[in-house]
Design a protein around this motif. Structure first.
Motif: not given
Length: 433
Positions: A136-159
């Motif tokens: 239950e908890k992982v299912t609730q947190l999963f989207n937040k984790l995805v958004e965090y990883h997307l931030w890393w790749y897009n914000d910190r490696d935009p090229q």
């Protein structure tokens, strides 16, 4: 040299250490989140909480999930999870929220920290006794984790180079590693007076120098002056590093996130994108490998030069699965030599380096969660002797000195903060079963 692996631990001692570790977490609990230690670090730190949750899982699973949930309560709209959340006011730490100027609903810093969260959450799911609660908890947190990883790749490696960048030594979690020395020296010093708080809690010989702090604070000012504008900071920040610790921990965590998504049926086009970005990292990591010394190094992006000092971050490429078979064999040989170079292992900077300082913050001391990652990587790669030696050395540190923030590799003496949460947590998770 005395063989530290000869030290043994009996069941009674292990039980006593377990109870002390549990009490350490309870004592550092501020009502749902755990401070690393009182006084020195009175707030919630990002990767500290991820590691600390692994310890809570051993005796209070609902409290472990609460740790992660409260950390994500401070997630920015762009997906970033800050490196510090200032839930309550405290006069014992500097720089506080007013210096950072990031006045979100929950005050925070404007940088992140090594993104070990997905890896910790995967471990929590796999070891949970209450599997229904964990799912239950992982299912609730999963989207937040995805958004965090997307931030890393897009914000910190935009090229789309495959290698994310970091803007501050504090973001690396390895604050004053000698790998940052040259890059940090090019950063101006802050032009206002300030009073540090860390050296009132800990012997200054165990902490960064003022010259480093002057530059740390300049960067904090830089982010605030430019309104935390991602594009401007990427284009103009006077400090930009390809940090192996961040890159390796992010890569491992992304793979773990994809496994979680597959297990729970939550993968979608966003996680497909994360998989593509992970492939880019696998293709790019070779640019941080030095053939002449057979080692991975961090890189100063602004000068395109490798920071050729052997720090334990390079060994995390094995943990991440980023090293080739030949590179892993070479790194295992290096790790064996590293183990023999000091009484306890693994020093955060190789003892043969001229910049090695066995008791100064990240310039030599041992950190238990880093040892856990390195040992896990070697164990998974088939080098069980290396992994077991590191684990035994780490266990002996706790047996010798208890739950300090970090440890002197020459003597095993505890350094930094006392009664430290992630040290107690890693002992519960990895050392005392």
């Amino acid at each position: 040299m005395i063989d530290s692996t000869a030290v043994t631990i009996d069941k009674a001692t292990a039980l006593s250490l377990k109870e002390l570790a549990k009490q350490t977490l309870k004592d550092n609990d501020l009502g749902g989140y755990t401070v690393p230690t009182h006084g020195l670090y009175p707030f919630q730190w990002n990767w500290d909480s991820a590691i600390t949750a692994l310890g809570w899982m051993k005796f209070d699973e609902p409290r472990a999930w609460q740790e992660i949930e409260i950390l994500f309560s401070g997630q920015w709209d762009n997906g970033m999870v800050p490196h510090i959340l200032f839930h309550k006011n405290s006069e014992t730490y500097f720089p506080g929220p007013n210096i950072w100027g990031a006045n979100r609903a929950i005050k925070s810093t404007s940088i992140s920290q090594p993104p070990v969260l997905a890896t910790a959450i995967k471990e929590m799911l796999e070891t949970a006794k209450d599997s229904a609660l964990a799912t239950e908890k992982v299912t609730q947190l999963f989207n937040k984790l995805v958004e965090y990883h997307l931030w890393w790749y897009n914000d910190r490696d935009p090229q789309n180079t495959g290698l994310v960048v970091t803007y501050h030594p504090w973001e690396s979690g390895m604050d004053n590693s000698p790998a940052w020395d040259d890059a940090l020296h090019a950063v101006p010093c802050v032009d206002w007076e300030y009073t540090r708080r860390d050296t009132s809690h800990v012997d200054p010989s165990q902490r960064p120098h003022k010259s480093e702090y002057d530059r740390f604070l300049y960067l904090v000012d830089f982010f605030k002056r430019h309104n935390f504008d991602s594009q401007y900071i990427f284009d103009n920040c006077p400090y930009k590093m390809n940090d192996l610790g961040i890159i390796a921990i992010l890569h491992r965590a992304t793979k773990d996130l994809l496994i979680l998504g597959d297990k729970l049926g939550l993968n979608d086009e966003r996680t497909e994108y994360l998989a593509k970005r992970a492939k880019m990292t696998e293709q790019a990591i070779g640019s941080l490998w030095c053939e002449s010394s057979n080692y991975f190094y961090c890189r100063n992006v602004l000068t395109n030069s490798l920071a050729k000092v052997k720090t334990s971050a390079g060994l995390l490429c094995v943990y991440a699965g980023l090293a080739t078979k030949a590179q892993t064999e070479s790194l295992n040989n290096t790790a064996q030599q590293w183990i023999e170079a000091s009484q306890f292992s693994i020093a955060s900077t190789h003892p043969s380096e001229t910049c090695y300082e066995p008791q100064r913050y990240w310039r030599g001391p041992i950190w238990l969660h880093i040892n856990w990652m390195i040992a896990l990587g070697f164990a998974e790669s088939g080098f069980t002797n290396t992994a077991n030696h590191i684990q035994q050395d780490t266990r002996n540190l706790v047996l010798t000195s208890g739950y300090y923030e970090y440890f002197n590799p020459e003597t095993g003496a505890g350094c930094g903060g006392k009664n430290f949460s992630w040290t107690a947590a890693i002992a519960l998770h990895w050392l005392l079963d």
